[in-house]
Design a protein around this motif. Structure first.
Motif, PDB file in Angstrom:
ATOM      1  N   PHE A 202       0.461  13.984  -8.792  1.00 23.25           N
ATOM      2  CA  PHE A 202       1.024  15.285  -8.464  1.00 23.25           C
ATOM      3  C   PHE A 202       2.361  15.562  -9.149  1.00 23.25           C
ATOM      4  O   PHE A 202       2.926  16.642  -9.009  1.00 23.25           O
ATOM      5  N   GLU A 203       2.900  14.563  -9.822  1.00 22.51           N
ATOM      6  CA  GLU A 203       4.169  14.672 -10.563  1.00 22.51           C
ATOM      7  C   GLU A 203       5.302  15.161  -9.672  1.00 22.51           C
ATOM      8  O   GLU A 203       6.109  16.006 -10.058  1.00 22.51           O
ATOM      9  N   THR A 204       5.352  14.646  -8.468  1.00 21.15           N
ATOM     10  CA  THR A 204       6.438  15.004  -7.552  1.00 21.15           C
ATOM     11  C   THR A 204       6.805  13.783  -6.730  1.00 21.15           C
ATOM     12  O   THR A 204       6.007  12.879  -6.533  1.00 21.15           O
TER      13      THR A 204
ATOM     14  N   GLU B 185       0.836  -1.209   0.000  1.00 21.26           N
ATOM     15  CA  GLU B 185       0.000   0.000   0.000  1.00 21.26           C
ATOM     16  C   GLU B 185       0.864   1.250   0.000  1.00 21.26           C
ATOM     17  O   GLU B 185       0.545   2.240  -0.656  1.00 21.26           O
ATOM     18  N   ILE B 186       1.957   1.215   0.741  1.00 18.76           N
ATOM     19  CA  ILE B 186       2.860   2.369   0.804  1.00 18.76           C
ATOM     20  C   ILE B 186       3.465   2.623  -0.567  1.00 18.76           C
ATOM     21  O   ILE B 186       3.509   3.774  -1.038  1.00 18.76           O
TER      22      ILE B 186
ATOM     23  N   THR C 186       2.675   5.880  -2.963  1.00 18.69           N
ATOM     24  CA  THR C 186       3.775   6.704  -3.468  1.00 18.69           C
ATOM     25  C   THR C 186       3.693   6.824  -4.980  1.00 18.69           C
ATOM     26  O   THR C 186       3.852   7.918  -5.539  1.00 18.69           O
ATOM     27  N   ALA C 187       3.433   5.705  -5.647  1.00 15.64           N
ATOM     28  CA  ALA C 187       3.321   5.729  -7.110  1.00 15.64           C
ATOM     29  C   ALA C 187       2.130   6.567  -7.557  1.00 15.64           C
ATOM     30  O   ALA C 187       2.231   7.357  -8.503  1.00 15.64           O
ATOM     31  N   ALA C 188       1.004   6.421  -6.871  1.00 15.43           N
ATOM     32  CA  ALA C 188      -0.180   7.214  -7.230  1.00 15.43           C
ATOM     33  C   ALA C 188       0.080   8.701  -7.008  1.00 15.43           C
ATOM     34  O   ALA C 188      -0.307   9.539  -7.822  1.00 15.43           O
TER      35      ALA C 188
END
Length: 79
Positions: free
Chosen positions: A73-75, A61-62, A66-68
Motif C-alpha cells: 500500500f506504500e504507506t 508476524e507483526i 507491517t512490512a507487507a
C-alpha cells in the motif's frame, strides 16, 4: 462480510460477484488457501513446541505484516 451486507441493505452498494475476472477469483481462492495452510502450520507448531519458544516468532508476524502493508500500500502509520 457484515460490512458488505450492511452496505447492500442500506442501498449504498450493490455487490456484483460476477463482475470479477477469473484471475481475481484465483487470487481470492489462493489467498484463502494460503491463510488456511498457515493456520494449520501454526497449530502444528504449538502441538510440537512450547508456547514460550514460539512467542517471539508470533511477534515477527507483526513486523512482517507491517512490512507487507508498506510494500503493497506504500504507506506507514504509527498509532
Amino acid at each position: 462480510m457484515a460490512l458488505s451486507f450492511g452496505l447492500h441493505v442500506s442501498g449504498l452498494s450493490t455487490p456484483d460477484p460476477g463482475a470479477r475476472t477469473t484471475s481475481a477469483w484465483a487470487l481470492i481462492l489462493g489467498s484463502g488457501l494460503l491463510a488456511a495452510a498457515s493456520y494449520v502450520l501454526i497449530a502444528e507448531a504449538f502441538r510440537h513446541a512450547e508456547a514460550g519458544l514460539l512467542a517471539p516468532i508470533q511477534y515477527l508476524e507483526i513486523i512482517g505484516a507491517t512490512a507487507a502493508g508498506f510494500l503493497v500500500f506504500e504507506t506507514f502509520q504509527i498509532g
